[in-house]
Design a protein around this motif. Structure first.
Motif, PDB file in Angstrom:
ATOM      1  N   CYS A  86      -5.302  83.621 -35.348  1.00 13.40           N
ATOM      2  CA  CYS A  86      -4.043  83.021 -35.805  1.00 13.40           C
ATOM      3  C   CYS A  86      -3.971  81.596 -35.265  1.00 13.40           C
ATOM      4  O   CYS A  86      -4.058  81.385 -34.056  1.00 13.40           O
ATOM      5  N   THR A  87      -3.825  80.633 -36.167  1.00 15.94           N
ATOM      6  CA  THR A  87      -3.846  79.230 -35.765  1.00 15.94           C
ATOM      7  C   THR A  87      -2.455  78.606 -35.751  1.00 15.94           C
ATOM      8  O   THR A  87      -2.208  77.665 -35.013  1.00 15.94           O
ATOM      9  N   GLU A  88      -1.565  79.114 -36.579  1.00 15.32           N
ATOM     10  CA  GLU A  88      -0.161  78.697 -36.582  1.00 15.32           C
ATOM     11  C   GLU A  88       0.632  79.769 -37.309  1.00 15.32           C
ATOM     12  O   GLU A  88       0.060  80.723 -37.841  1.00 15.32           O
ATOM     13  N   LYS A  89       1.937  79.623 -37.360  1.00 21.40           N
ATOM     14  CA  LYS A  89       2.783  80.656 -37.959  1.00 21.40           C
ATOM     15  C   LYS A  89       2.382  80.899 -39.411  1.00 21.40           C
ATOM     16  O   LYS A  89       2.353  79.989 -40.231  1.00 21.40           O
ATOM     17  N   GLY A  90       2.045  82.163 -39.718  1.00 15.47           N
ATOM     18  CA  GLY A  90       1.691  82.550 -41.078  1.00 15.47           C
ATOM     19  C   GLY A  90       0.278  82.184 -41.499  1.00 15.47           C
ATOM     20  O   GLY A  90      -0.124  82.484 -42.617  1.00 15.47           O
ATOM     21  N   ILE A  91      -0.489  81.551 -40.607  1.00 15.24           N
ATOM     22  CA  ILE A  91      -1.837  81.089 -40.965  1.00 15.24           C
ATOM     23  C   ILE A  91      -2.876  81.719 -40.053  1.00 15.24           C
ATOM     24  O   ILE A  91      -2.763  81.684 -38.822  1.00 15.24           O
ATOM     25  N   MET A  92      -3.887  82.318 -40.660  1.00 14.98           N
ATOM     26  CA  MET A  92      -5.009  82.847 -39.883  1.00 14.98           C
ATOM     27  C   MET A  92      -6.323  82.399 -40.507  1.00 14.98           C
ATOM     28  O   MET A  92      -6.390  82.052 -41.686  1.00 14.98           O
ATOM     29  N   GLU A  93      -7.358  82.428 -39.692  1.00  9.92           N
ATOM     30  CA  GLU A  93      -8.703  82.077 -40.138  1.00  9.92           C
ATOM     31  C   GLU A  93      -9.652  83.204 -39.780  1.00  9.92           C
ATOM     32  O   GLU A  93      -9.367  84.017 -38.887  1.00  9.92           O
ATOM     33  N   ALA A  94     -10.779  83.258 -40.466  1.00  5.07           N
ATOM     34  CA  ALA A  94     -11.838  84.215 -40.143  1.00  5.07           C
ATOM     35  C   ALA A  94     -12.824  83.512 -39.208  1.00  5.07           C
ATOM     36  O   ALA A  94     -13.381  82.472 -39.562  1.00  5.07           O
ATOM     37  N   ARG A  95     -13.014  84.063 -38.017  1.00  3.44           N
ATOM     38  CA  ARG A  95     -13.906  83.465 -37.032  1.00  3.44           C
ATOM     39  C   ARG A  95     -15.005  84.458 -36.650  1.00  3.44           C
ATOM     40  O   ARG A  95     -14.741  85.618 -36.350  1.00  3.44           O
ATOM     41  N   ASN A 140      -0.689  98.685 -52.063  1.00  2.00           N
ATOM     42  CA  ASN A 140       0.470  97.982 -51.507  1.00  2.00           C
ATOM     43  C   ASN A 140       0.617  98.340 -50.035  1.00  2.00           C
ATOM     44  O   ASN A 140       0.388  99.488 -49.648  1.00  2.00           O
ATOM     45  N   ARG A 141       1.008  97.349 -49.234  1.00  2.00           N
ATOM     46  CA  ARG A 141       1.120  97.576 -47.792  1.00  2.00           C
ATOM     47  C   ARG A 141       2.345  96.879 -47.233  1.00  2.00           C
ATOM     48  O   ARG A 141       2.868  95.943 -47.842  1.00  2.00           O
ATOM     49  N   LEU A 142       2.772  97.337 -46.074  1.00  2.00           N
ATOM     50  CA  LEU A 142       3.809  96.659 -45.312  1.00  2.00           C
ATOM     51  C   LEU A 142       3.231  96.388 -43.935  1.00  2.00           C
ATOM     52  O   LEU A 142       2.796  97.306 -43.240  1.00  2.00           O
ATOM     53  N   GLY A 143       3.213  95.097 -43.569  1.00  2.00           N
ATOM     54  CA  GLY A 143       2.737  94.714 -42.250  1.00  2.00           C
ATOM     55  C   GLY A 143       3.911  94.420 -41.327  1.00  2.00           C
ATOM     56  O   GLY A 143       5.018  94.909 -41.526  1.00  2.00           O
ATOM     57  N   HIS A 144       3.658  93.571 -40.338  1.00  2.00           N
ATOM     58  CA  HIS A 144       4.698  93.248 -39.355  1.00  2.00           C
ATOM     59  C   HIS A 144       5.631  92.147 -39.839  1.00  2.00           C
ATOM     60  O   HIS A 144       6.599  91.820 -39.152  1.00  2.00           O
ATOM     61  N   GLY A 145       5.338  91.540 -40.982  1.00  2.00           N
ATOM     62  CA  GLY A 145       6.262  90.574 -41.560  1.00  2.00           C
ATOM     63  C   GLY A 145       5.889  89.123 -41.378  1.00  2.00           C
ATOM     64  O   GLY A 145       6.634  88.231 -41.783  1.00  2.00           O
ATOM     65  N   GLY A 146       4.728  88.856 -40.787  1.00  2.00           N
ATOM     66  CA  GLY A 146       4.318  87.473 -40.574  1.00  2.00           C
ATOM     67  C   GLY A 146       3.731  86.804 -41.807  1.00  2.00           C
ATOM     68  O   GLY A 146       3.653  85.583 -41.879  1.00  2.00           O
ATOM     69  N   GLY A 147       3.298  87.605 -42.769  1.00  2.00           N
ATOM     70  CA  GLY A 147       2.744  87.064 -44.006  1.00  2.00           C
ATOM     71  C   GLY A 147       1.315  86.556 -43.905  1.00  2.00           C
ATOM     72  O   GLY A 147       0.796  85.960 -44.850  1.00  2.00           O
ATOM     73  N   TYR A 148       0.647  86.795 -42.773  1.00  2.00           N
ATOM     74  CA  TYR A 148      -0.699  86.259 -42.552  1.00  2.00           C
ATOM     75  C   TYR A 148      -1.696  86.734 -43.603  1.00  2.00           C
ATOM     76  O   TYR A 148      -2.429  85.934 -44.195  1.00  2.00           O
ATOM     77  N   TYR A 149      -1.737  88.034 -43.831  1.00  2.00           N
ATOM     78  CA  TYR A 149      -2.727  88.586 -44.768  1.00  2.00           C
ATOM     79  C   TYR A 149      -2.366  88.252 -46.213  1.00  2.00           C
ATOM     80  O   TYR A 149      -3.250  87.991 -47.034  1.00  2.00           O
TER      81      TYR A 149
END
Length: 197
Positions: A86-95, A140-149
């Motif tokens: 996770c690099t910032e709110k709502g944004i993730m990268e594959a490392r 369909n899924r429900l996550g924690h609400g951050g919207g990353y995926y």
């Protein structure tokens, strides 16, 4: 259940998250261990996994499915393994990681690689494994609400991806908004469900 223009949807999601987190705490260690093992077995049997040279997968936290055995399999099979950073709110990268020893507890208590780890563009990923708090059998899924995926896979919807969910954590109806991503595959300990919509 696709809901549009409903101001209540966030409240519905919030209540379902609370319910599912409470439900996850009631699962026995025996059930979690057995269901996790079977889910990993089914993932490894998927043709999408077998064909893939590069795999993206989350690192499960205590209340989530334990993905570490799967991550070890990916490395043992000689595939490129990428995990979320996770690099910032709502944004993730594959490392990319070469060993699980590279994972350190960071953002929101997540186990993540170092910021200096190699970036793998998500369109170079050939198979992805996605977490959830709850899901249906239709992707369909429900996550924690951050919207990353959702943010990541709405931009790269052609990446083959499977949501993994213990059957006792599944729901027939998931509250969905327009920006919520629907994934191609759902895997529970009972079966592999493919979304043909």
């Amino acid at each position: 259940m696709k809901i549009e223009g409903n101001q209540n949807i966030q409240e519905i999601k919030k209540e379902l998250r609370k319910k599912m987190l409470s439900q996850s705490l009631k699962l026995t260690e025996h059930y979690k261990r057995d269901s996790d093992r079977r889910i990993i077995e089914l993932l490894l049997e998927l043709p999408e996994y077998k064909r893939a040279n590069s795999v993206f997968c989350f690192v499960g936290l205590e209340h989530e499915i334990n993905t570490r055995p799967f991550l070890k399999h990916v490395l043992a099979d000689g595939k490129i393994l990428a995990v979320p950073l996770c690099t910032e709110k709502g944004i993730m990268e594959a490392r990319r990681i070469l060993s699980l020893d590279e994972l350190k507890k960071g953002y929101y208590g997540l186990f993540q690689p170092d910021a200096s780890s190699e970036l793998i563009p998500i369109n170079n990923i050939e198979f992805a494994v996605i977490p959830c708090l709850t899901a249906d059998h239709k992707g369909n899924r429900l996550g924690h609400g951050g919207g990353y995926y959702d943010n990541l896979f709405n931009k790269h919807s052609d990446v083959p991806a499977a949501v993994i969910c213990r059957e006792r954590m599944c729901n027939e109806v998931i509250p969905i908004e327009l920006f919520d991503h629907c994934f191609q595959i759902t895997v529970t300990e009972n079966s592999v469900f493919r979304n043909n919509n």
